[in-house]
Design an enzyme around this catalytic site. Sequence first.
Site, PDB file in Angstrom:
ATOM      1  N   VAL A   1       0.774  -1.234  -0.034  1.00 28.78           N
ATOM      2  CA  VAL A   1       0.151  -0.023  -0.051  1.00 28.78           C
ATOM      3  C   VAL A   1       0.740   1.270   0.028  1.00 28.78           C
ATOM      4  O   VAL A   1       0.297   2.304   0.005  1.00 28.78           O
ATOM      5  CB  VAL A   1      -0.994  -0.103   1.174  1.00 28.78           C
ATOM      6  N   TYR A   2       2.206   1.179   0.063  1.00 26.52           N
ATOM      7  CA  TYR A   2       2.899   2.290   0.076  1.00 26.52           C
ATOM      8  C   TYR A   2       2.952   3.095  -1.234  1.00 26.52           C
ATOM      9  O   TYR A   2       3.445   2.212  -2.495  1.00 26.52           O
ATOM     10  CB  TYR A   2       4.309   1.956   0.511  1.00 26.52           C
ATOM     11  N   GLY A   3       2.555   4.304  -1.357  1.00 28.06           N
ATOM     12  CA  GLY A   3       2.243   4.793  -2.662  1.00 28.06           C
ATOM     13  C   GLY A   3       1.253   4.129  -3.534  1.00 28.06           C
ATOM     14  O   GLY A   3       1.599   4.280  -4.798  1.00 28.06           O
TER      15      GLY A   3
END
Length: 328
Positions: A52-54
């Site tokens: 889910v990072y970026g």
Amino acid sequence: MEARHLGRTGLRVSRIGLGTLTWARDTGERDAADQLKTFWEAGGTLVDTADVYGDGGAEYLLGRLLEGLVPRRDIVIATKAGSVPDPDRRFDCSRGHLLAALDASLERLRTDYVDLWQVHAFDPATPLDETLQALDIAVSTGRARYVGVSNFSGWQLAKAATWQLAAPGVRARLASTQMEYSLLQRGVERELLPAALDLGLGLLPSSPLGRGVLTGKYRRSEPPEDSRGASEHLAPFVAPYLDETAGLIVDAVSTAADGLAVSPLQVALAWVRDRPGVTAPIIGARTAAQLTQALSVEALTLPDEICRALDDVSAPVHRYPDQDWSEL
């Protein structure tokens, strides 16, 4: 850079890890490339990310960089799954979601396997044994070499790790747990860290610099323009650590840094790096220059008297039921 075993496993990782929380959002490809190359050249191996990072961009960016900039064999990729961008359900750790998320991560990372795959958080809506079955499948199919968890409480961690050790069949033993840990946040010492030590899990501290506050950059009245505290979407992340209690701890770190002729960043990072049970703090930097400063901590070991002073000024209040009964 010195390497350490990840918990009670044969996997060795650098004792500082590189975080990618801001990649593909606040950190573009050029800056990310500079950070990764700087980290690798300093002997760093552990790179931590999440699906889910970026919105997946961090994994995609890391995969691109590993194709030409840094050899894949030199990097220990740690990623996470289980968080979902759904206002009605923050986490989905069902077997189906986790395994689908892992396949998507492998595609973005352009690799056949990840070295460490972590459940991003505990999902109360999914039976824990179902979540753990996904970890078993990931390891048995070669898509993950080692597995761990993130943001589990002490009892959740103990239950999961014990299940993997005691349940019949071939189980993937938990290697690690990732939690926030710094001089400003020592809550893991209450139950989670003792559990991790007893069970042989390595601790990967996130936000080891107290979300940037322990660098001393927020001692002035207004946060620096290029800091997280001045960022519209990250300011609420920093705000809880800007109170009076935190200020006293930051002052103590700065005093220790002055006495040792090093930076507050180095003092705060060396403290958490060398705590019992810690394998590798995860550092998130804005630029390669900031990362270089953090990596210079490799040459620093805090004197015992400095450690004791920092322990005292930052000590959390742990009484019943942690306090010895003889003292009650």
